[in-house]
Design a protein around this motif. Sequence first.
Motif, PDB file in Angstrom:
ATOM      1  N   THR A  63      16.764 -18.512  58.097  1.00 32.73           N
ATOM      2  CA  THR A  63      15.305 -18.584  57.896  1.00 32.73           C
ATOM      3  C   THR A  63      14.892 -20.013  57.518  1.00 32.73           C
ATOM      4  O   THR A  63      13.830 -20.490  57.907  1.00 32.73           O
ATOM      5  N   MET A  64      15.755 -20.698  56.788  1.00 33.85           N
ATOM      6  CA  MET A  64      15.492 -22.104  56.449  1.00 33.85           C
ATOM      7  C   MET A  64      15.461 -22.949  57.735  1.00 33.85           C
ATOM      8  O   MET A  64      14.510 -23.703  57.987  1.00 33.85           O
ATOM      9  N   LEU A  65      16.503 -22.812  58.552  1.00 36.60           N
ATOM     10  CA  LEU A  65      16.588 -23.667  59.745  1.00 36.60           C
ATOM     11  C   LEU A  65      15.515 -23.303  60.774  1.00 36.60           C
ATOM     12  O   LEU A  65      15.016 -24.183  61.480  1.00 36.60           O
ATOM     13  N   ASP A  66      15.129 -22.019  60.837  1.00 36.12           N
ATOM     14  CA  ASP A  66      14.038 -21.647  61.759  1.00 36.12           C
ATOM     15  C   ASP A  66      12.748 -22.360  61.344  1.00 36.12           C
ATOM     16  O   ASP A  66      11.988 -22.844  62.192  1.00 36.12           O
ATOM     17  N   GLU A  69      13.078 -26.050  62.123  1.00 40.43           N
ATOM     18  CA  GLU A  69      12.950 -26.256  63.577  1.00 40.43           C
ATOM     19  C   GLU A  69      11.481 -26.256  64.001  1.00 40.43           C
ATOM     20  O   GLU A  69      11.066 -27.062  64.834  1.00 40.43           O
ATOM     21  N   GLU A  70      10.685 -25.360  63.384  1.00 41.53           N
ATOM     22  CA  GLU A  70       9.263 -25.323  63.727  1.00 41.53           C
ATOM     23  C   GLU A  70       8.577 -26.648  63.366  1.00 41.53           C
ATOM     24  O   GLU A  70       7.666 -27.109  64.045  1.00 41.53           O
ATOM     25  N   LEU A  71       9.028 -27.289  62.307  1.00 38.36           N
ATOM     26  CA  LEU A  71       8.371 -28.508  61.823  1.00 38.36           C
ATOM     27  C   LEU A  71       8.947 -29.780  62.443  1.00 38.36           C
ATOM     28  O   LEU A  71       8.248 -30.775  62.615  1.00 38.36           O
ATOM     29  N   LEU A  72      10.255 -29.760  62.760  1.00 37.83           N
ATOM     30  CA  LEU A  72      10.946 -31.003  63.144  1.00 37.83           C
ATOM     31  C   LEU A  72      11.479 -30.965  64.577  1.00 37.83           C
ATOM     32  O   LEU A  72      11.831 -32.008  65.132  1.00 37.83           O
ATOM     33  N   GLY A  73      11.588 -29.769  65.159  1.00 37.03           N
ATOM     34  CA  GLY A  73      12.170 -29.645  66.497  1.00 37.03           C
ATOM     35  C   GLY A  73      13.591 -29.104  66.427  1.00 37.03           C
ATOM     36  O   GLY A  73      14.132 -28.873  65.342  1.00 37.03           O
ATOM     37  N   ARG A 195      13.286 -24.818  35.056  1.00 33.11           N
ATOM     38  CA  ARG A 195      12.697 -24.865  36.406  1.00 33.11           C
ATOM     39  C   ARG A 195      13.753 -25.460  37.326  1.00 33.11           C
ATOM     40  O   ARG A 195      14.143 -26.616  37.183  1.00 33.11           O
ATOM     41  N   ILE A 196      14.239 -24.639  38.265  1.00 32.08           N
ATOM     42  CA  ILE A 196      15.350 -25.071  39.129  1.00 32.08           C
ATOM     43  C   ILE A 196      14.889 -25.074  40.574  1.00 32.08           C
ATOM     44  O   ILE A 196      14.504 -24.041  41.127  1.00 32.08           O
ATOM     45  N   GLY A 197      14.953 -26.249  41.198  1.00 30.80           N
ATOM     46  CA  GLY A 197      14.644 -26.353  42.627  1.00 30.80           C
ATOM     47  C   GLY A 197      15.846 -26.903  43.374  1.00 30.80           C
ATOM     48  O   GLY A 197      16.621 -27.693  42.823  1.00 30.80           O
ATOM     49  N   VAL A 198      16.011 -26.447  44.597  1.00 31.26           N
ATOM     50  CA  VAL A 198      17.013 -27.047  45.479  1.00 31.26           C
ATOM     51  C   VAL A 198      16.225 -27.858  46.509  1.00 31.26           C
ATOM     52  O   VAL A 198      15.458 -27.306  47.290  1.00 31.26           O
ATOM     53  N   ASN A 199      16.413 -29.179  46.432  1.00 31.32           N
ATOM     54  CA  ASN A 199      15.698 -30.084  47.316  1.00 31.32           C
ATOM     55  C   ASN A 199      16.606 -30.391  48.511  1.00 31.32           C
ATOM     56  O   ASN A 199      17.728 -30.871  48.332  1.00 31.32           O
ATOM     57  N   ILE A 200      16.135 -30.086  49.715  1.00 38.53           N
ATOM     58  CA  ILE A 200      16.979 -30.224  50.910  1.00 38.53           C
ATOM     59  C   ILE A 200      16.251 -31.101  51.923  1.00 38.53           C
ATOM     60  O   ILE A 200      15.099 -30.821  52.279  1.00 38.53           O
ATOM     61  N   GLN A 201      16.923 -32.144  52.348  1.00 41.32           N
ATOM     62  CA  GLN A 201      16.297 -33.106  53.256  1.00 41.32           C
ATOM     63  C   GLN A 201      16.929 -33.007  54.642  1.00 41.32           C
ATOM     64  O   GLN A 201      18.160 -33.013  54.762  1.00 41.32           O
ATOM     65  N   LEU A 218      24.935 -34.157  58.426  1.00 41.56           N
ATOM     66  CA  LEU A 218      25.681 -33.066  59.062  1.00 41.56           C
ATOM     67  C   LEU A 218      24.764 -32.393  60.084  1.00 41.56           C
ATOM     68  O   LEU A 218      23.654 -31.975  59.733  1.00 41.56           O
ATOM     69  N   LEU A 219      25.214 -32.316  61.330  1.00 44.99           N
ATOM     70  CA  LEU A 219      24.426 -31.632  62.362  1.00 44.99           C
ATOM     71  C   LEU A 219      24.453 -30.132  62.067  1.00 44.99           C
ATOM     72  O   LEU A 219      25.532 -29.536  62.010  1.00 44.99           O
ATOM     73  N   VAL A 220      23.269 -29.534  61.858  1.00 45.52           N
ATOM     74  CA  VAL A 220      23.235 -28.105  61.519  1.00 45.52           C
ATOM     75  C   VAL A 220      22.544 -27.270  62.591  1.00 45.52           C
ATOM     76  O   VAL A 220      22.582 -26.043  62.548  1.00 45.52           O
ATOM     77  N   ARG A 221      21.903 -27.904  63.561  1.00 44.46           N
ATOM     78  CA  ARG A 221      21.339 -27.177  64.697  1.00 44.46           C
ATOM     79  C   ARG A 221      21.089 -28.164  65.836  1.00 44.46           C
ATOM     80  O   ARG A 221      20.739 -29.311  65.595  1.00 44.46           O
ATOM     81  N   GLY A 222      21.277 -27.694  67.074  1.00 48.20           N
ATOM     82  CA  GLY A 222      20.968 -28.518  68.241  1.00 48.20           C
ATOM     83  C   GLY A 222      22.061 -29.542  68.506  1.00 48.20           C
ATOM     84  O   GLY A 222      23.226 -29.331  68.198  1.00 48.20           O
TER      85      GLY A 222
END
Length: 263
Positions: A63-66, A69-73, A195-201, A218-222
């Motif tokens: 769900t994260m990568l979907d 993908e919608e935002l970045l391709g 307050r715990i956030g996971v920041n992912i770039q 790390l290539l995670v899709r495409g």
Amino acid sequence: MGSLRDRYERDGFVSPVRLISEAEAGRHRLALENAEAEVGPLHYQYKMHTVLTSPLELATHSTMLDTVEELLGPDILLYNVTYIIKESGSAAHVAWHQDLTYWGLNSDLQVSAWLALSPATSESGAMMMFPGTHKSGRVEHTSGTDGSNVLHNDQYVAGVNDAEAVLCSLSPGEASFHHGWTLHTSQPNVSNDRRIGVNIQYLHPSVRQTLHDLDTALLVRGTDTYGNFGTDIPATSNLEPQAMARRAEQDALIKGTYVRSME
Ligand SMILES: O=C(O)CCC(=O)C(=O)O
């Protein structure tokens, strides 16, 4: 309302987006807190997905990568995963800033996710975004002397009108996504929970580091037809000593890049 992509392009952020259930978020919080019990504080340490399986799982969740993908391709590099933790009652805050001013990258083809593992509210110091500011590109940052600003260079953008800020309240398992030119900030945590956030770039593979040749991702899709980054080794177990040593070197490199980029 428009699509997620339309809102992101208009405002420079979208929030909230439900990615995982509260119960799953609770399991990931426990994984973090178990690791903290073993090695101490893990706030603002880079490349956590190379030493712990939980942040890797979150950063590569479908769900994260979907959403990315919608935002970045369709071609997506995972660049970094960092816990950003504000303890209850601490003075830590994040001054108004733009991420891309200090990463040393040549392009803004990127997106940052901030996934809540505990409630992010006005009391706990949720992030606040200034809509539309991603369209103006880089603005002037000043180095500060405020020891409670979480940013490494203590940098801030002066004179931002707080009244324009939109609070990104998140329940555990929800995320916000923001563009690297979007001005954002957050206040201290006056709630009685961490307050715990996971920041992912994430980056498009065409992006390049301009300050040195040692950057990794790390290539995670495409597909990556550019090869601009060395390859991060994803964690297969937790806190493995060799992976920990490699992560510590990368951490120093990244912090050094942040300092150089502000010079
Ligand atoms: O966690 C925060 O309060 C700020 C995080 C931030 O600046 C970011 O995710 O870019």
